[in-house]
Design a protein around this motif. Structure first.
Motif, PDB file in Angstrom:
ATOM      1  N   VAL A   2       0.831  -1.205   0.000  1.00 55.64           N
ATOM      2  CA  VAL A   2       0.000   0.000   0.000  1.00 55.64           C
ATOM      3  C   VAL A   2       0.867   1.256   0.000  1.00 55.64           C
ATOM      4  CG1 VAL A   2      -1.720   1.305   1.312  1.00 55.64           C
ATOM      5  CG2 VAL A   2      -1.894  -1.187   1.138  1.00 55.64           C
ATOM      6  N   GLY A   3       1.836   1.304   0.896  1.00 56.90           N
ATOM      7  CA  GLY A   3       2.704   2.469   0.994  1.00 56.90           C
ATOM      8  C   GLY A   3       2.126   3.544   1.896  1.00 56.90           C
ATOM      9  N   ALA A   4       3.016   4.353   2.456  1.00 55.07           N
ATOM     10  CA  ALA A   4       2.611   5.343   3.446  1.00 55.07           C
ATOM     11  C   ALA A   4       1.692   6.406   2.862  1.00 55.07           C
ATOM     12  CB  ALA A   4       3.853   5.999   4.060  1.00 55.07           C
ATOM     13  N   ALA A  45      -3.809   8.733   2.950  1.00 50.37           N
ATOM     14  CA  ALA A  45      -5.042   9.206   2.311  1.00 50.37           C
ATOM     15  C   ALA A  45      -6.264   8.458   2.829  1.00 50.37           C
ATOM     16  CB  ALA A  45      -4.934   9.039   0.793  1.00 50.37           C
ATOM     17  N   ARG A  46      -6.047   7.257   3.354  1.00 54.86           N
ATOM     18  CA  ARG A  46      -7.141   6.470   3.924  1.00 54.86           C
ATOM     19  C   ARG A  46      -7.284   6.677   5.435  1.00 54.86           C
ATOM     20  NH1 ARG A  46      -7.846   0.537   1.310  1.00 54.86           N
ATOM     21  NH2 ARG A  46      -7.715   1.056  -0.898  1.00 54.86           N
ATOM     22  N   GLY A  47      -6.484   7.576   5.992  1.00 60.37           N
ATOM     23  CA  GLY A  47      -6.576   7.852   7.409  1.00 60.37           C
ATOM     24  C   GLY A  47      -5.753   6.939   8.273  1.00 60.37           C
ATOM     25  N   LEU A  48      -4.696   6.340   7.722  1.00 57.70           N
ATOM     26  CA  LEU A  48      -3.795   5.482   8.486  1.00 57.70           C
ATOM     27  C   LEU A  48      -2.439   6.166   8.574  1.00 57.70           C
ATOM     28  CD1 LEU A  48      -4.662   1.987   6.984  1.00 57.70           C
ATOM     29  CD2 LEU A  48      -4.907   2.631   9.378  1.00 57.70           C
ATOM     30  N   TYR A  49      -1.969   6.411   9.799  1.00 56.98           N
ATOM     31  CA  TYR A  49      -0.757   7.206   9.991  1.00 56.98           C
ATOM     32  C   TYR A  49       0.385   6.396  10.601  1.00 56.98           C
ATOM     33  CZ  TYR A  49      -4.186  10.849   9.205  1.00 56.98           C
ATOM     34  OH  TYR A  49      -5.180  11.625   8.656  1.00 56.98           O
ATOM     35  N   ALA A  50       0.185   5.111  10.807  1.00 57.78           N
ATOM     36  CA  ALA A  50       1.233   4.222  11.299  1.00 57.78           C
ATOM     37  C   ALA A  50       1.014   2.852  10.649  1.00 57.78           C
ATOM     38  CB  ALA A  50       1.191   4.113  12.824  1.00 57.78           C
ATOM     39  N   PRO A  51       2.075   2.056  10.498  1.00 56.40           N
ATOM     40  CA  PRO A  51       1.947   0.778   9.797  1.00 56.40           C
ATOM     41  C   PRO A  51       0.982  -0.181  10.477  1.00 56.40           C
ATOM     42  CG  PRO A  51       4.252   1.402  10.022  1.00 56.40           C
ATOM     43  CD  PRO A  51       3.473   2.349  10.879  1.00 56.40           C
ATOM     44  N   VAL A  52       0.184  -0.858   9.664  1.00 58.64           N
ATOM     45  CA  VAL A  52      -0.692  -1.929  10.121  1.00 58.64           C
ATOM     46  C   VAL A  52      -0.365  -3.170   9.292  1.00 58.64           C
ATOM     47  CG1 VAL A  52      -2.533  -0.375  10.851  1.00 58.64           C
ATOM     48  CG2 VAL A  52      -2.513  -1.231   8.503  1.00 58.64           C
TER      49      VAL A  52
END
Length: 352
Positions: free
Chosen positions: A63-65, A70-77
């Motif tokens: 996916v990449g940071a 842009a999807r509202g994820l700010y740390a790796p999952v």
């Protein structure tokens, strides 16, 4: 109220339902056993998840940071869903006009987990429309694909209470312990989510909590996750029916119907907590959420049965804590990202 119908043939797929806030337990996985968890949604209600839901899944490295942000994820999952956003979730008993798709009835061990996507089809035209979930460790629910249905609104039915005072009269709150002696999954998940938001609002400073139920629930976690060598910020319980107290951080209720957060004073940063947990903390005086935390006077609550006593100390839910923290922009701050990475890597501290 709302009824959902198949976009392909207009077959009615649900009973009349009313929208409420998405529960904090929506993506919660709890324990393991021979049976599934309880039903996620109350009968006659539905909620909408603004995030993407279900397969296909992509790993974080793919996916990449930038796309994740842009999807509202700010740390790796671990993985990111490429399923549809705004899926509708409701209780299985409110579903109508569907049949199972035999080749998609897979699960981990005790039921259906939706790993292959929609496993319910419209009885009228055979179009895949929803995913039934009832495997062990998972909350029983039906997730409706928003691309496969349309809404029929204004169906006659009584509206749910919306005013804060009406909610206080109708919802007594959820006790922290279950008859089995285990902590309530709602409490573990709700406190896990609130804990992530408290950390984000703390700015990396210690947080002090007055003695009492909130301290017994949050203090140990805050002391373990935050530094102790800086000026502290204060945290108190606030909300409808409670007196106003000067504070830096206010732990306030999240409305169970609208999802809105109680507006705290201008001088305090509001931290939302699931209403049913907040309600018990705020008004169930003398019943601390830790065994033996405070003995009751001899005549107090003499008409009530004894409270259930948990068999172990309280621990917030680790997965809900991480899921919430990963979606807060503050996690990009180096000190909070260090906390996030440590909790991901090490099973210890307040969660173990």
């Amino acid at each position: 109220m709302t009824v959902f119908a198949c976009s392909g043939c207009d077959t009615v797929l649900t009973a009349p339902v009313t929208r409420v806030a998405l529960p904090v337990l929506a993506h919660h996985v709890h324990g393991n056993g021979v049976t599934s968890m309880g039903v996620l949604m109350e009968p006659g209600t539905f909620a909408v998840d603004p995030e993407h839901y279900g397969p296909p899944w992509r790993r974080w490295a793919e996916v990449g940071a930038d796309e994740a942000r842009a999807r509202g994820l700010y740390a790796p999952v671990f993985s990111v869903s490429d399923g549809p956003s705004h899926a509708v979730v409701l209780a299985p008993g409110d579903v109508r006009g569907t049949v199972f798709i035999p080749e998609r009835n897979d699960g981990f061990c005790c039921g259906l987990d939706g790993r292959d996507g929609p496993n319910l089809a419209c009885v009228g035209c055979g179009r895949p429309v929803a995913t039934r979930i009832d495997d062990c460790s998972l909350w029983q629910a039906v997730w409706v694909d928003p691309r496969a249905v349309h809404r029929l609104d204004d169906v006659a039915g009584p509206p749910l209470a919306v005013a804060w005072e009406a909610v206080r009269q109708e919802r007594a709150g959820t006790p922290p312990a279950e008859p089995s002696g285990l902590w309530s999954p709602l409490w573990e998940a709700a406190v896990g989510a609130a804990l992530a938001r408290i950390l984000a609002a703390s700015g990396g400073r210690p947080v002090t909590v007055p003695d009492g139920p909130v301290a017994e629930t949050f203090r140990r976690s805050l002391d373990l996750l935050l530094p102790t060598d800086a000026p502290a910020r204060s945290l108190v319980l606030a909300g409808p029916g409670l007196p106003s107290v000067p504070t830096d951080l206010a732990l306030v209720p999240r409305h169970p119907v609208t999802g809105e957060t109680w507006v705290a004073s201008r001088s305090a940063d509001a931290v939302p907590l699931e209403y049913d947990v907040w309600r018990h903390l705020a008004f169930h005086h003398g019943r601390w959420p830790v065994p033996g935390a405070a003995p009751m006077p001899d005549l107090a609550f003499r008409e009530d049965p004894p409270p259930f006593a948990p068999t172990r100390p309280f621990r917030p839910d680790r997965s809900v804590f991480l899921r919430t923290l990963a979606r807060l922009p503050a996690v990009r701050e180096p000190w909070l990202r260090d906390v996030y990475d440590h909790v991901v890597a090490v099973w210890e501290g307040p969660f173990w």
